[in-house]
Design a protein around this motif. Structure first.
Motif, PDB file in Angstrom:
ATOM      1  N   ASP A   1       0.824  -1.213   0.000  1.00 51.65           N
ATOM      2  CA  ASP A   1       0.000   0.000   0.000  1.00 51.65           C
ATOM      3  C   ASP A   1       0.856   1.259   0.000  1.00 51.65           C
ATOM      4  O   ASP A   1       0.596   2.196  -0.746  1.00 51.65           O
TER       5      ASP A   1
ATOM      6  N   GLU B   1       1.264   4.218  -2.995  1.00 54.06           N
ATOM      7  CA  GLU B   1       1.062   5.635  -2.695  1.00 54.06           C
ATOM      8  C   GLU B   1       2.303   6.457  -3.039  1.00 54.06           C
ATOM      9  O   GLU B   1       2.207   7.515  -3.661  1.00 54.06           O
ATOM     10  N   ARG B   2       3.460   5.962  -2.684  1.00 49.83           N
ATOM     11  CA  ARG B   2       4.711   6.686  -2.973  1.00 49.83           C
ATOM     12  C   ARG B   2       4.993   6.739  -4.469  1.00 49.83           C
ATOM     13  O   ARG B   2       5.461   7.750  -4.987  1.00 49.83           O
TER      14      ARG B   2
ATOM     15  N   LYS C   1       2.761   6.710  -6.881  1.00 52.33           N
ATOM     16  CA  LYS C   1       1.833   7.671  -7.477  1.00 52.33           C
ATOM     17  C   LYS C   1       2.281   9.102  -7.205  1.00 52.33           C
ATOM     18  O   LYS C   1       2.233   9.958  -8.084  1.00 52.33           O
ATOM     19  N   GLU C   2       2.715   9.341  -5.970  1.00 53.05           N
ATOM     20  CA  GLU C   2       3.191  10.681  -5.633  1.00 53.05           C
ATOM     21  C   GLU C   2       4.429  11.031  -6.453  1.00 53.05           C
ATOM     22  O   GLU C   2       4.562  12.150  -6.948  1.00 53.05           O
TER      23      GLU C   2
END
Length: 95
Positions: free
Chosen positions: A35, A39-40, A42-43
């Motif tokens: 997870d 998230e990282r 995508k950022e």
């Protein structure tokens, strides 16, 4: 060196700094659980897209004539501030 050249060098250095931050975020993503990795990643993608926009702004600045330079610089500064804020938020979120 003119003020314009110094300003352009400053912006190029900032682009390099932001790339290093993106690379660091990607490295953190590789070591994170699924997870957090997603998230990282995508950022990092969002930040890379914004960094590319800033690179294009720098090119536009470099190619502008002296008459338009002040106007373009003012717009670029607002965009750079927004980008800096985005990096600060990402840094604080992923510490």
């Amino acid at each position: 060196m003119s003020n314009r050249e110094a300003y352009e060098q400053k912006l190029r250095a900032k682009l390099d700094e932001w790339q290093a931050e993106i690379d660091k975020l990607k490295a953190q993503a590789r070591g994170a659980d699924a997870d957090a990795r997603i998230e990282r990643e995508k950022e990092a993608e969002r930040l890379e897209e914004r960094r590319e926009e800033m690179r294009r702004k720098l090119e536009e600045l470099r190619e502008s004539g002296d008459d338009a330079w002040d106007d373009i610089r003012a717009g670029a500064e607002r965009a750079w501030e927004s980008m800096s804020d985005a990096f600060e938020k990402a840094r604080s979120r992923f510490k």
